[in-house]
Design a protein around this motif. Structure first.
Motif, PDB file in Angstrom:
ATOM      1  N   LEU A   3      -2.603   8.135   0.842  1.00  0.00           N
ATOM      2  CA  LEU A   3      -2.499   7.060   1.837  1.00  0.00           C
ATOM      3  C   LEU A   3      -2.586   7.715   3.209  1.00  0.00           C
ATOM      4  O   LEU A   3      -1.636   8.321   3.679  1.00  0.00           O
ATOM      5  CB  LEU A   3      -1.175   6.320   1.652  1.00  0.00           C
ATOM      6  N   PRO A  30       5.887  -3.914  -1.814  1.00  0.00           N
ATOM      7  CA  PRO A  30       6.412  -3.571  -0.495  1.00  0.00           C
ATOM      8  C   PRO A  30       5.306  -3.097   0.435  1.00  0.00           C
ATOM      9  O   PRO A  30       4.296  -2.560  -0.007  1.00  0.00           O
ATOM     10  CB  PRO A  30       7.358  -2.414  -0.811  1.00  0.00           C
ATOM     11  N   ASN A  31       5.519  -3.269   1.713  1.00  0.00           N
ATOM     12  CA  ASN A  31       4.657  -2.649   2.711  1.00  0.00           C
ATOM     13  C   ASN A  31       4.775  -1.127   2.561  1.00  0.00           C
ATOM     14  O   ASN A  31       5.872  -0.592   2.422  1.00  0.00           O
ATOM     15  CB  ASN A  31       5.107  -3.083   4.109  1.00  0.00           C
ATOM     16  N   LEU A  32       3.633  -0.449   2.591  1.00  0.00           N
ATOM     17  CA  LEU A  32       3.646   0.980   2.256  1.00  0.00           C
ATOM     18  C   LEU A  32       3.701   1.899   3.478  1.00  0.00           C
ATOM     19  O   LEU A  32       3.607   3.119   3.332  1.00  0.00           O
ATOM     20  CB  LEU A  32       2.430   1.315   1.393  1.00  0.00           C
ATOM     21  N   MET A  33       3.882   1.326   4.655  1.00  0.00           N
ATOM     22  CA  MET A  33       3.941   2.168   5.860  1.00  0.00           C
ATOM     23  C   MET A  33       4.965   3.311   5.742  1.00  0.00           C
ATOM     24  O   MET A  33       4.677   4.439   6.160  1.00  0.00           O
ATOM     25  CB  MET A  33       4.237   1.299   7.084  1.00  0.00           C
ATOM     26  N   GLY A  40       1.822   9.370   0.768  1.00  0.00           N
ATOM     27  CA  GLY A  40       1.556   9.366   2.203  1.00  0.00           C
ATOM     28  C   GLY A  40       1.057  10.726   2.654  1.00  0.00           C
ATOM     29  O   GLY A  40       1.538  11.762   2.193  1.00  0.00           O
ATOM     30  N   LEU A  96       5.737   5.095   3.293  1.00  0.00           N
ATOM     31  CA  LEU A  96       5.167   6.211   2.520  1.00  0.00           C
ATOM     32  C   LEU A  96       4.378   7.136   3.435  1.00  0.00           C
ATOM     33  O   LEU A  96       4.438   8.360   3.304  1.00  0.00           O
ATOM     34  CB  LEU A  96       4.202   5.696   1.451  1.00  0.00           C
ATOM     35  N   LEU A  97       3.603   6.532   4.338  1.00  0.00           N
ATOM     36  CA  LEU A  97       2.788   7.336   5.256  1.00  0.00           C
ATOM     37  C   LEU A  97       3.687   8.093   6.223  1.00  0.00           C
ATOM     38  O   LEU A  97       3.559   9.303   6.398  1.00  0.00           O
ATOM     39  CB  LEU A  97       1.829   6.421   6.021  1.00  0.00           C
ATOM     40  N   LEU A 131      -3.129   2.983   7.590  1.00  0.00           N
ATOM     41  CA  LEU A 131      -2.956   1.577   7.226  1.00  0.00           C
ATOM     42  C   LEU A 131      -3.546   0.727   8.330  1.00  0.00           C
ATOM     43  O   LEU A 131      -2.885  -0.125   8.917  1.00  0.00           O
ATOM     44  CB  LEU A 131      -1.474   1.235   7.019  1.00  0.00           C
ATOM     45  N   SER A 134       3.700  -6.654   6.742  1.00  0.00           N
ATOM     46  CA  SER A 134       3.240  -7.580   5.719  1.00  0.00           C
ATOM     47  C   SER A 134       3.515  -6.947   4.357  1.00  0.00           C
ATOM     48  O   SER A 134       3.806  -5.763   4.254  1.00  0.00           O
ATOM     49  CB  SER A 134       1.756  -7.849   5.898  1.00  0.00           C
ATOM     50  N   TYR A 135       3.409  -7.764   3.323  1.00  0.00           N
ATOM     51  CA  TYR A 135       3.655  -7.236   1.993  1.00  0.00           C
ATOM     52  C   TYR A 135       2.543  -6.306   1.573  1.00  0.00           C
ATOM     53  O   TYR A 135       1.438  -6.330   2.107  1.00  0.00           O
ATOM     54  CB  TYR A 135       3.820  -8.381   0.997  1.00  0.00           C
ATOM     55  N   GLY A 136       2.831  -5.481   0.602  1.00  0.00           N
ATOM     56  CA  GLY A 136       1.835  -4.571   0.054  1.00  0.00           C
ATOM     57  C   GLY A 136       1.370  -5.067  -1.299  1.00  0.00           C
ATOM     58  O   GLY A 136       1.664  -6.196  -1.692  1.00  0.00           O
TER      59      GLY A 136
END
Lengths: 340, 340
Positions: A244, B260-263, A274, B265-266, A247, A257-259
């Motif tokens: 990742l 879930p929002n994956l932000m 990440g 993770l990054l 985004l 927002s949701y993933g």
């Protein structure tokens, strides 16, 4: 040789949603005196990258936000005009992090000299710089791409994506790009050698991916998250790897927002990880050696989208987040003597 | 020694959303003749596990769905009543996959003998079986839990979670559980030695996690996904590891819900990786050696929730998906001679 006025673009207000031009302010200030060990640089090229949207917000991230009223941050290629540091002389070309301004003052230790005889000096902001290195390690270290596998790349005509897809081809993978226009599709297939391309605005992304990846997806270099990630997860193979990297689809979102539903990760024992290029500083030599060799051999192609004038930076950056650029977006802030 | 009638619970219809009792049918059939190399087992214990919800649907998963009209699948501890296989004798206790029925016929190669003198034979369905092994490798292989780190476990009083949290303590980690009732919280803290516990029905899961994990979260053994995963992501540390073991919160969903929002993770360069215990068959010895030793030393405690009667399986399974069981849910299908 240089004026005493510095043009700067400051962060004036934190955007809600998409940044607008009024979030930025162009000001003129005097260039301060140089301190011990410092170097004064004249900016030639300024890199604009999606991560900068994160710096405009005060949400927690891997780096501090830009303070209101301060100069927007960014990587720069500059020429030294005054030096209080023994390693740098007037006329040297340097890679730094001077931000959105015509002159920057930096500690010598934070600068890297650029050899103008190898590749165009602006490449240090792209294919031989942070975006190229991101593509390289995301694909090969987290992604562990192997010959015969299928690699999907989002934002595939961008600074990271175009390099990731081409390296995938060099490594013997099937490379499939996702981009935002048919023109970009044409470019990455016919110029860069991707095997297939999907316009992300297509009606049924999942079916398009399935058609483009008949053997499923082994690696997905994700610059966008959002609907593309969701569609990719429907077609991943056992043990797929998803670095990742960005985004882009989320950067302007005011509320997270949701993933995607993560069931496919469980079913396929796949991973999402990440990625930040800063974690790979110690392995820079591997990257530089490979990429320089591939560039010399003509195996890597590179497209820049150069916009002239610092004052164009806000508008160009807003367009970048919407996918309007085509190739690595760079602002030419000043004259490039290597191009004359 | 045994009757000629086999009671079976069949999958009668595919559930929409939560399974209901009418999705199952209890039938009586004759026990067929034994083929070459086959063994006839009398079921003593049947394991009920959340993954079975996946087998009731015809969505793609890591295993084929149960066909309509066929016996529900499941791990069983049984006693051999007839054998056409040289390695198995009448009276042997075996771990198999005979499913929801009072008698099962299996190829000898698919069975594993159980020594009734070590630990109760039912443990092979839990702490020394698949759930225990899931906890062990999810925590230590994908999770890479290290001394001093904070480990969060969801469904923490369940078959996987209770073992994961206790192993985390053995390895010198801070163990924080998330469960569905205060009674379960009390149990995992006061009986199992978790450092802290959160009732997932608390109003503000994120604040509760923050308070329970003052140094952030390094490993999250995720049995549920859903809101707990979302809250955990708000508090992960740099380089956090999240083995995704199950998605109990999703199993009854008719349409995949968002994730879930994956932000985070990054930002934290963290990973989520789907986990399936079947991938670790070759490393079973490591697990068995460690867990047997910890059980003998009293370092691991284990609670079973034993429900008597095959006919109770549907109702118990429905309750399992709602979190109504307390400890490893097992149906006692027949008499256990080792307990007499």
């Amino acid at each position: 040789m240089f004026g005493s006025i510095n043009q700067q673009i400051l962060l004036k207000s934190r955007p809600t949603g998409e940044p607008i031009e009024k979030d930025f302010a162009l000001v003129e200030t005097a260039i301060p005196e140089l301190g011990q060990g410092e170097v004064l640089n004249r900016t030639i090229y300024l890199s604009l990258d999606p991560y900068m949207r994160g710096r405009m917000s005060d949400r927690e991230s891997y780096a501090d936000p830009v303070e209101l009223g301060k100069v927007m941050v960014g990587s720069t290629v500059s020429q030294v005009v005054k030096s209080n540091h023994p390693l740098f002389s007037v006329g040297d070309f340097v890679l730094g992090y001077d931000g959105w301004q015509t002159y920057g003052i930096a500690k010598g230790e934070t600068l890297r000299k650029i050899d103008p005889n190898q590749v165009p000096i602006s490449y240090a902001l792209g294919i031989t710089g942070m975006p190229g290195m991101t593509a390289y390690f995301a694909l090969l270290d987290v992604g562990q791409a192997k010959p015969g596998e299928t690699v999907v790349v989002s934002a595939a005509s961008g600074a990271v994506g175009a390099v990731a897809g081409q390296i995938a081809k060099i490594k013997g993978c099937r490379a499939v790009g996702v981009v935002g226009t048919d023109e970009k599709c044409d470019y990455i297939v016919n110029e860069l050698g991707f095997d297939a391309c999907i316009n992300r605005k297509t009606k049924d992304l999942s079916s398009a991916l399935k058609a483009a990846c008949p053997n499923g997806i082994d690696v997905y270099v994700d610059n966008t998250a959002g609907p593309i990630l969701e569609a990719v997860l429907q077609h991943i193979n056992l043990g797929a790897r998803i670095p990742l990297v960005g985004l882009i689809s989320q950067y302007n979102a005011e509320n997270p927002s949701y993933g995607p539903n993560l069931m496919p990760l469980l079913v396929k024992r796949a991973l999402i990880k990440g990625f930040l290029v800063g974690d790979y500083q110690e392995r820079q030599a591997e990257f530089i050696n490979d990429v320089a060799q591939w560039l010399r051999a003509g195996k890597l192609k590179y497209k820049e989208d150069v916009v002239k004038g610092l004052e164009k930076a806000p508008q160009s950056f807003i367009g970048l987040l919407q996918g309007q650029n085509f190739g690595k977006l760079i602002i030419q802030v000043g004259d490039d003597p290597t191009q004359n």
